[in-house]
Design a protein around this motif. Structure first.
Motif, PDB file in Angstrom:
ATOM      1  N   ALA A 172       0.844  -1.200   0.000  1.00  0.00           N
ATOM      2  CA  ALA A 172       0.000   0.000   0.000  1.00  0.00           C
ATOM      3  C   ALA A 172       0.878   1.249   0.000  1.00  0.00           C
ATOM      4  O   ALA A 172       1.869   1.327   0.734  1.00  0.00           O
ATOM      5  CB  ALA A 172      -0.901   0.005   1.223  1.00  0.00           C
ATOM      6  N   THR A 173       0.508   2.215  -0.839  1.00  0.00           N
ATOM      7  CA  THR A 173       1.166   3.527  -0.845  1.00  0.00           C
ATOM      8  C   THR A 173       0.106   4.574  -0.544  1.00  0.00           C
ATOM      9  O   THR A 173      -0.946   4.601  -1.206  1.00  0.00           O
ATOM     10  CB  THR A 173       1.807   3.824  -2.211  1.00  0.00           C
ATOM     11  N   ARG A 174       0.324   5.442   0.458  1.00  0.00           N
ATOM     12  CA  ARG A 174      -0.677   6.411   0.899  1.00  0.00           C
ATOM     13  C   ARG A 174      -0.118   7.828   0.873  1.00  0.00           C
ATOM     14  O   ARG A 174       1.069   8.040   1.102  1.00  0.00           O
ATOM     15  CB  ARG A 174      -1.161   6.078   2.309  1.00  0.00           C
ATOM     16  N   MET A 175      -1.006   8.784   0.620  1.00  0.00           N
ATOM     17  CA  MET A 175      -0.636  10.198   0.743  1.00  0.00           C
ATOM     18  C   MET A 175      -1.851  10.995   1.206  1.00  0.00           C
ATOM     19  O   MET A 175      -2.993  10.665   0.848  1.00  0.00           O
ATOM     20  CB  MET A 175      -0.123  10.746  -0.593  1.00  0.00           C
ATOM     21  N   ASP A 176      -1.609  12.019   2.006  1.00  0.00           N
ATOM     22  CA  ASP A 176      -2.690  12.880   2.488  1.00  0.00           C
ATOM     23  C   ASP A 176      -3.133  13.830   1.381  1.00  0.00           C
ATOM     24  O   ASP A 176      -2.300  14.444   0.696  1.00  0.00           O
ATOM     25  CB  ASP A 176      -2.214  13.682   3.704  1.00  0.00           C
ATOM     26  N   VAL A 177      -4.438  13.958   1.198  1.00  0.00           N
ATOM     27  CA  VAL A 177      -4.997  14.858   0.180  1.00  0.00           C
ATOM     28  C   VAL A 177      -6.098  15.695   0.823  1.00  0.00           C
ATOM     29  O   VAL A 177      -6.517  15.436   1.960  1.00  0.00           O
ATOM     30  CB  VAL A 177      -5.552  14.059  -1.026  1.00  0.00           C
ATOM     31  N   ASP A 178      -6.580  16.697   0.099  1.00  0.00           N
ATOM     32  CA  ASP A 178      -7.619  17.581   0.638  1.00  0.00           C
ATOM     33  C   ASP A 178      -8.915  16.815   0.853  1.00  0.00           C
ATOM     34  O   ASP A 178      -9.413  16.142  -0.051  1.00  0.00           O
ATOM     35  CB  ASP A 178      -7.868  18.754  -0.309  1.00  0.00           C
ATOM     36  N   VAL A 179      -9.466  16.938   2.054  1.00  0.00           N
ATOM     37  CA  VAL A 179     -10.640  16.160   2.426  1.00  0.00           C
ATOM     38  C   VAL A 179     -11.886  16.576   1.646  1.00  0.00           C
ATOM     39  O   VAL A 179     -12.786  15.761   1.423  1.00  0.00           O
ATOM     40  CB  VAL A 179     -10.885  16.250   3.945  1.00  0.00           C
ATOM     41  N   ASP A 180     -11.954  17.857   1.221  1.00  0.00           N
ATOM     42  CA  ASP A 180     -13.164  18.356   0.565  1.00  0.00           C
ATOM     43  C   ASP A 180     -13.084  18.315  -0.966  1.00  0.00           C
ATOM     44  O   ASP A 180     -13.935  18.861  -1.653  1.00  0.00           O
ATOM     45  CB  ASP A 180     -13.457  19.791   1.017  1.00  0.00           C
ATOM     46  N   GLN A 181     -12.044  17.666  -1.499  1.00  0.00           N
ATOM     47  CA  GLN A 181     -11.879  17.578  -2.945  1.00  0.00           C
ATOM     48  C   GLN A 181     -11.932  16.106  -3.403  1.00  0.00           C
ATOM     49  O   GLN A 181     -11.527  15.204  -2.659  1.00  0.00           O
ATOM     50  CB  GLN A 181     -10.545  18.202  -3.375  1.00  0.00           C
ATOM     51  N   PRO A 182     -12.416  15.884  -4.634  1.00  0.00           N
ATOM     52  CA  PRO A 182     -12.563  14.495  -5.097  1.00  0.00           C
ATOM     53  C   PRO A 182     -11.243  13.882  -5.553  1.00  0.00           C
ATOM     54  O   PRO A 182     -10.284  14.585  -5.888  1.00  0.00           O
ATOM     55  CB  PRO A 182     -13.516  14.636  -6.294  1.00  0.00           C
ATOM     56  N   ILE A 183     -11.230  12.565  -5.570  1.00  0.00           N
ATOM     57  CA  ILE A 183     -10.138  11.802  -6.178  1.00  0.00           C
ATOM     58  C   ILE A 183     -10.697  11.189  -7.460  1.00  0.00           C
ATOM     59  O   ILE A 183     -11.737  10.534  -7.435  1.00  0.00           O
ATOM     60  CB  ILE A 183      -9.637  10.690  -5.239  1.00  0.00           C
ATOM     61  N   GLU A 184     -10.018  11.407  -8.580  1.00  0.00           N
ATOM     62  CA  GLU A 184     -10.498  10.897  -9.855  1.00  0.00           C
ATOM     63  C   GLU A 184      -9.454   9.967 -10.475  1.00  0.00           C
ATOM     64  O   GLU A 184      -8.277  10.310 -10.554  1.00  0.00           O
ATOM     65  CB  GLU A 184     -10.816  12.046 -10.812  1.00  0.00           C
ATOM     66  N   VAL A 185      -9.939   8.811 -10.921  1.00  0.00           N
ATOM     67  CA  VAL A 185      -9.072   7.799 -11.519  1.00  0.00           C
ATOM     68  C   VAL A 185      -9.370   7.728 -13.016  1.00  0.00           C
ATOM     69  O   VAL A 185     -10.533   7.620 -13.418  1.00  0.00           O
ATOM     70  CB  VAL A 185      -9.302   6.418 -10.865  1.00  0.00           C
ATOM     71  N   ASP A 186      -8.326   7.782 -13.835  1.00  0.00           N
ATOM     72  CA  ASP A 186      -8.470   7.675 -15.288  1.00  0.00           C
ATOM     73  C   ASP A 186      -7.806   6.372 -15.752  1.00  0.00           C
ATOM     74  O   ASP A 186      -6.587   6.324 -15.945  1.00  0.00           O
ATOM     75  CB  ASP A 186      -7.813   8.873 -15.984  1.00  0.00           C
ATOM     76  N   ASN A 190      -4.039   5.666 -16.906  1.00  0.00           N
ATOM     77  CA  ASN A 190      -3.397   5.195 -15.669  1.00  0.00           C
ATOM     78  C   ASN A 190      -2.953   6.350 -14.773  1.00  0.00           C
ATOM     79  O   ASN A 190      -1.844   6.366 -14.229  1.00  0.00           O
ATOM     80  CB  ASN A 190      -2.209   4.275 -15.969  1.00  0.00           C
ATOM     81  N   THR A 191      -3.840   7.339 -14.654  1.00  0.00           N
ATOM     82  CA  THR A 191      -3.526   8.501 -13.816  1.00  0.00           C
ATOM     83  C   THR A 191      -4.557   8.656 -12.702  1.00  0.00           C
ATOM     84  O   THR A 191      -5.703   8.199 -12.823  1.00  0.00           O
ATOM     85  CB  THR A 191      -3.499   9.800 -14.645  1.00  0.00           C
ATOM     86  N   ILE A 192      -4.133   9.321 -11.627  1.00  0.00           N
ATOM     87  CA  ILE A 192      -5.012   9.659 -10.512  1.00  0.00           C
ATOM     88  C   ILE A 192      -4.889  11.161 -10.271  1.00  0.00           C
ATOM     89  O   ILE A 192      -3.778  11.690 -10.134  1.00  0.00           O
ATOM     90  CB  ILE A 192      -4.614   8.904  -9.230  1.00  0.00           C
ATOM     91  N   GLY A 198      -5.210  22.716  -1.865  1.00  0.00           N
ATOM     92  CA  GLY A 198      -5.907  23.483  -2.892  1.00  0.00           C
ATOM     93  C   GLY A 198      -5.323  23.390  -4.282  1.00  0.00           C
ATOM     94  O   GLY A 198      -5.917  23.873  -5.246  1.00  0.00           O
ATOM     95  N   GLU A 199      -4.173  22.746  -4.428  1.00  0.00           N
ATOM     96  CA  GLU A 199      -3.538  22.630  -5.740  1.00  0.00           C
ATOM     97  C   GLU A 199      -3.824  21.252  -6.346  1.00  0.00           C
ATOM     98  O   GLU A 199      -3.610  20.227  -5.707  1.00  0.00           O
ATOM     99  CB  GLU A 199      -2.027  22.827  -5.610  1.00  0.00           C
ATOM    100  N   GLU A 200      -4.314  21.263  -7.594  1.00  0.00           N
ATOM    101  CA  GLU A 200      -4.621  19.993  -8.262  1.00  0.00           C
ATOM    102  C   GLU A 200      -3.340  19.331  -8.754  1.00  0.00           C
ATOM    103  O   GLU A 200      -2.458  19.984  -9.305  1.00  0.00           O
ATOM    104  CB  GLU A 200      -5.563  20.204  -9.447  1.00  0.00           C
ATOM    105  N   LYS A 201      -3.248  18.028  -8.534  1.00  0.00           N
ATOM    106  CA  LYS A 201      -2.096  17.248  -8.979  1.00  0.00           C
ATOM    107  C   LYS A 201      -2.590  16.018  -9.751  1.00  0.00           C
ATOM    108  O   LYS A 201      -3.697  15.533  -9.509  1.00  0.00           O
ATOM    109  CB  LYS A 201      -1.245  16.815  -7.781  1.00  0.00           C
ATOM    110  N   LYS A 202      -1.760  15.559 -10.645  1.00  0.00           N
ATOM    111  CA  LYS A 202      -2.080  14.360 -11.410  1.00  0.00           C
ATOM    112  C   LYS A 202      -0.866  13.430 -11.382  1.00  0.00           C
ATOM    113  O   LYS A 202       0.240  13.830 -11.746  1.00  0.00           O
ATOM    114  CB  LYS A 202      -2.445  14.707 -12.858  1.00  0.00           C
ATOM    115  N   GLU A 203      -1.098  12.212 -10.958  1.00  0.00           N
ATOM    116  CA  GLU A 203      -0.019  11.244 -10.823  1.00  0.00           C
ATOM    117  C   GLU A 203      -0.246  10.074 -11.776  1.00  0.00           C
ATOM    118  O   GLU A 203      -1.349   9.530 -11.851  1.00  0.00           O
ATOM    119  CB  GLU A 203       0.053  10.724  -9.383  1.00  0.00           C
TER     120      GLU A 203
END
Length: 208
Positions: A172-186, A190-192, A198-203
């Motif tokens: 498992a790999t974990r990272m803290d993200v903004d609680v009030d923003q969605p997580i989107e999987v493509d 193969n991106t998240i 408040g800054e959008e990131k794409k991994e």
């Protein structure tokens, strides 16, 4: 008299010919039947088992009941092809008694013993609710990555679960993200996508 003898002889030969023909037809039919049975057996042997069928077989076995958890409650099971074999794994989120961590149980089918069993228990912080996201990421070799969000009212963690050949287990790999923003999987890329402060990131999740 000679005509009668010839007639009887002809009849005998005709009956013998019919008998031979009937035997030949039966043998031919039997051969065709055997071929059809072989084809059916080959078809049954080569049929692929779908994820839904594997999940049904897993549910029938109730492998998750043989655990060391404290008063567990189990969520919805999902199919994930973590490694490169032909049989996928089954993942079930769980919660347990107060002050005990919750997490994910991973079930694997043992072909030698012909049964399902718990292969891993991955605990998660006991204050976070686990939600398995619907979309998975798939690598070129067919292996998959499970994505979850683990959150409460004030915290949210993005987690990816993928098989490590080096460790021979799911990591498992974990990272803290903004609680009030969605997580989107493509799955196509193969991106998240997620937000941190408040800054959008794409991994992009890379294959090992």
């Amino acid at each position: 008299m000679k005509k009668r003898i010839l007639g009887v002889t002809a009849l005998t030969l005709l009956l013998a010919a019919c008998s031979d023909e009937e035997t030949t037809v039966k043998e031919k039919d039997q051969t065709e039947e055997n071929k059809q049975e072989e084809v059916v057996e080959d078809e049954e042997f080569s049929l692929e088992v779908t994820d839904e069928e594997w999940l049904a077989l897993s549910n029938q076995s109730k492998w998750w009941e043989e655990n060391d958890l404290t008063e567990p409650e189990f969520g919805q099971a999902v199919i994930v092809q973590f490694d490169e074999d032909t049989i996928p794994e089954v993942v079930i989120p769980y919660t347990q008694a107060k002050e005990e961590p919750q997490g994910l149980l991973i079930g694997k089918y043992n072909e030698g013993e012909e049964k399902w069993a718990i292969s891993q228990n991955i605990p998660v912080d006991n204050s976070l609710k686990i939600e398995i996201l619907e979309d998975k990421l798939t690598f070129s070799n067919g292996t998959e990555v499970l994505v979850t969000q683990e959150s409460d009212d004030q915290n949210k963690t993005l987690a990816t679960y993928k098989y490590s050949k080096e460790d021979d287990e799911v990591i498992a790999t974990r990272m803290d993200v903004d609680v009030d923003q969605p997580i989107e999987v493509d799955p196509a890329e193969n991106t998240i996508s997620y937000f941190v402060d408040g800054e959008e990131k794409k991994e992009t999740v890379e294959e090992e």
